[in-house]
Scaffold this motif. Sequence first.
Motif, short mmCIF file in Angstrom:
data_model
loop_
_atom_site.label_atom_id
_atom_site.label_comp_id
_atom_site.label_asym_id
_atom_site.label_seq_id
_atom_site.Cartn_x
_atom_site.Cartn_y
_atom_site.Cartn_z
N LEU A 1 6.51 3.53 11.05
CA LEU A 1 7.16 3.96 9.53
C LEU A 1 8.62 4.34 9.95
O LEU A 1 8.92 4.79 10.78
N LEU A 2 9.42 3.80 9.06
CA LEU A 2 11.19 4.06 9.16
C LEU A 2 11.42 4.34 7.86
O LEU A 2 11.25 4.10 6.62
N PRO B 1 0.68 -1.18 0.04
CA PRO B 1 -0.07 0.20 -0.19
C PRO B 1 0.68 1.40 -0.18
O PRO B 1 1.99 1.30 0.46
N ALA B 2 0.08 2.65 -0.29
CA ALA B 2 1.04 3.75 -0.43
C ALA B 2 1.25 4.11 0.93
O ALA B 2 0.64 3.95 1.88
N ILE B 3 2.38 4.83 1.07
CA ILE B 3 2.89 5.45 2.25
C ILE B 3 2.99 6.63 2.21
O ILE B 3 3.43 7.41 1.49
N ASP B 4 2.50 7.41 3.16
CA ASP B 4 2.81 8.95 3.37
C ASP B 4 4.19 9.24 3.93
O ASP B 4 4.26 9.01 5.14
N ALA B 5 4.95 9.71 3.12
CA ALA B 5 6.35 9.75 3.59
C ALA B 5 6.67 11.12 3.80
O ALA B 5 7.87 11.66 4.29
N THR B 6 5.67 12.15 3.76
CA THR B 6 6.12 13.66 3.93
C THR B 6 6.69 13.81 5.31
O THR B 6 7.82 14.84 5.19
#
Length: 821
Positions: free
Chosen positions: A145-146, A118-123
């Motif tokens: 998240l890492l 799935p897509a990860i919100d990395a902002t």
Amino acid sequence: MSSHATLSPRPDVHRRQRRAVRNVVLSCVAVLLIGQLLIGALSLAALMRLGADSTADRLGLIAGRSAGQIQAGLNLGKPLTQYFGLSLVFEGLRADIPELQAAAVVLRDGTVLAADGPAIDATPLLRELQLGGSRARASSGSELLLALPLAEPEGGRQGALIIAVNAESLPEGIDLWRNVRFLLFVTLGAAVAMAIGMQRLPVQRIAAAGWMRLALPVLIMLAAQGLYTVHTVHDFRNIWQQVIQQNARVIGEGLERDLERVLGYGIEVERLRGVEQPMQRALGAFPLLGGMRLLAMDGGVLAQAGSVPDREATLVFILEVPGASEPQARLELYADQALMRSEVRARALDAATIAVVAMVAALELMLMLQVLMDRAFSARGGAARSTAAAPSVTLHAPDDPSRLGMVVRPVMFAFLFAMALPLGFLPLYARSLLSPGVSEGMAAMLVAIPTAAEMGAGLVMALLAGRLIDRRGWVTPVAWGLALAVAGNIACALADSLTTLTLARALAGLGYGLVWMALQGFIVNLGPPQYRGRNMTAVIAGLFAGHMTGAAVGGMLASQAGQRPVFVVGAFMVLVTAFAARHLLSPYRSVSPAASSAGSPAAPAQSMGTASVRIPAAQGSVSQVGSGSLKRLLTDRGYMALLLGCVVPFSIAQVGLLSYALPLYFDAQGATAADVGRVIMLYGFCVIYIGPLLGRATDRSRHWKRWITAGGMVGASGLLMLHWVPGVWGVAGAVLLLAVASCLAGAAQTPYMLARESAAAYGAAGATGIMRGADKFGQMLGPLLVGAMFAGMGMSAALVWTGALYLAGTLLFWTLAPKSN
């Protein structure tokens, strides 16, 4: 019938006594339960945070190998946007991390180059990496998240490897329920012991005013918290040792697989070259490993990295190749024992620090209970009355006037507890609201704006609120301040940009300034002059206690529930403060300001905690207070010598040392942020527990000028001592002596200032507000002045010159200021 319905007086008295004792016992047990709940919540949150840290470390080590493979290709000239084989990297990550949910490689602007899952919100993670972090981490529910940075050489494109894992379960070795069971067992035993012990005390002992009646419940509560602390410290030590061993095993297993893969190609182990490089990278990823070496089965050393001591290896891995009849080599890992002991000791100190913070909060609750018990066992007096014809009036108050500060202390504690909740993460919260693409230098400046706005609003309100309190009393400023503080906290929770957060913190700062000044005005206007030292130090002690415990609880809540809910909790705690203020301070709503000078002290008449204070009728009216000239106040030699020679120099030294120099100095000496926090706590303990004792001494002596001068000499000597005793211990000693200086001078400054005729004419609260404004001005000037000297001459020399400035101000005060009496 009528004879049976009439009760004799004696059984009625016994019934009331039993009811009073029962209420006292229930109240003490309730305080015990609240204290145990707080220490349990803080400790369990710390254990869970330790588990999250260990999980993040393990994942960082595993994902770091994959990121290292990608980075090696980038260093060889492969462009990040055309890097082939990322799908194989993701397959390796899924094999090594069973709980992996998603993985992605993204550019700095958030463009996804490749993804799996799935897509990860990395902002937020990318923004944190832009600030120079070696890795970024965030939690959302059970998802962790890492992000690990990637960069093309010579200033090329930058990106990151992002992974998302299901971290719902705690790491192996962390048994929260075992800790909870021990807490419940200790709490139940302490509650039973407290109930039985209090029931056996004579009624006269419980009804007698003073600390002795609370000696038994306090000792039982401290014993219970001490037992739980020892147990928790033991848990922290064992868990961290297991975490270290688990992470070392992850490092060894990764190297073992890589070497076995190479040997599987048919290469003989004696012909391996360059093995030291991956070994060195592994040691860099996990510094607690001091060294490692690769040995042939006959004992010959094939490769070595780091320091290998002459002792048994911590972990040993046997390299085997499928199809081979015998093992090929041995990989030995050696831990850095000194560093491991240091890490374990640091975790144990963290657990002990948490327990101390909880004990401070529990003792503050006991102090509030003592105030309520004093009222419950005292004869209540009537309301204040005044007549124009009478030359004086008698004020009946529900509390001993010498303990008026103890009445205000719980209110101040609750308010500062609420306002300090977000202090530990406010810069991080502000940084999360920045727009993407902001440079590191600009971001460092922008995240400080909300805090600066709060301090500036508090400074302005401190200057303005004093006159308002002199003219309108303390009730209206407290009500408005609490309302502004609630609105400010709610606005912080709803903030969606740095601008709205700045406005929200300014709103909270206005509320803080109003309440802070109103509670001081309560002391200086309603308290007898001969008790102002002890009463003011009691209020300041509540401030420091609330600040210390609130910041710790806020950090715990933020790590478990997120940052925005902490502001909502802060707003709720402000409402709790309003409830405490109404319950504790409402008997004084109709009391007119004492406004009596030090030369005409009120003479209290005490009876079982009920005070009768005689107030001159001509000075009892609020409308006549504060009619003096500001020019006369600011040209008063004693008042200005106090501000310029003592208040401002001390604030420069205090904030310059604690908030600016101490973190930088400790970091340069290799100490941790936790060490900085513990030294600052040492300062707080002195103010909380030594300050009130010295306040009593200053009230008895009335030689306020000598006390203020002694405080300046002690504080300046601590900073000057750094010329001969530099280092961590020298700075810790300077902080301790500065705390003692605060206790010595702080208790005497307010009585000395209010003894000036110009201050009495201008208004007690107004003159106090200007003094607190000077205090805030010095706090704002401290980091700037110490930072400028630090840039030109070094940290130790800057602190020594700050001490010289403090000493010069003290000598100026001693020379120019008139005597106390």
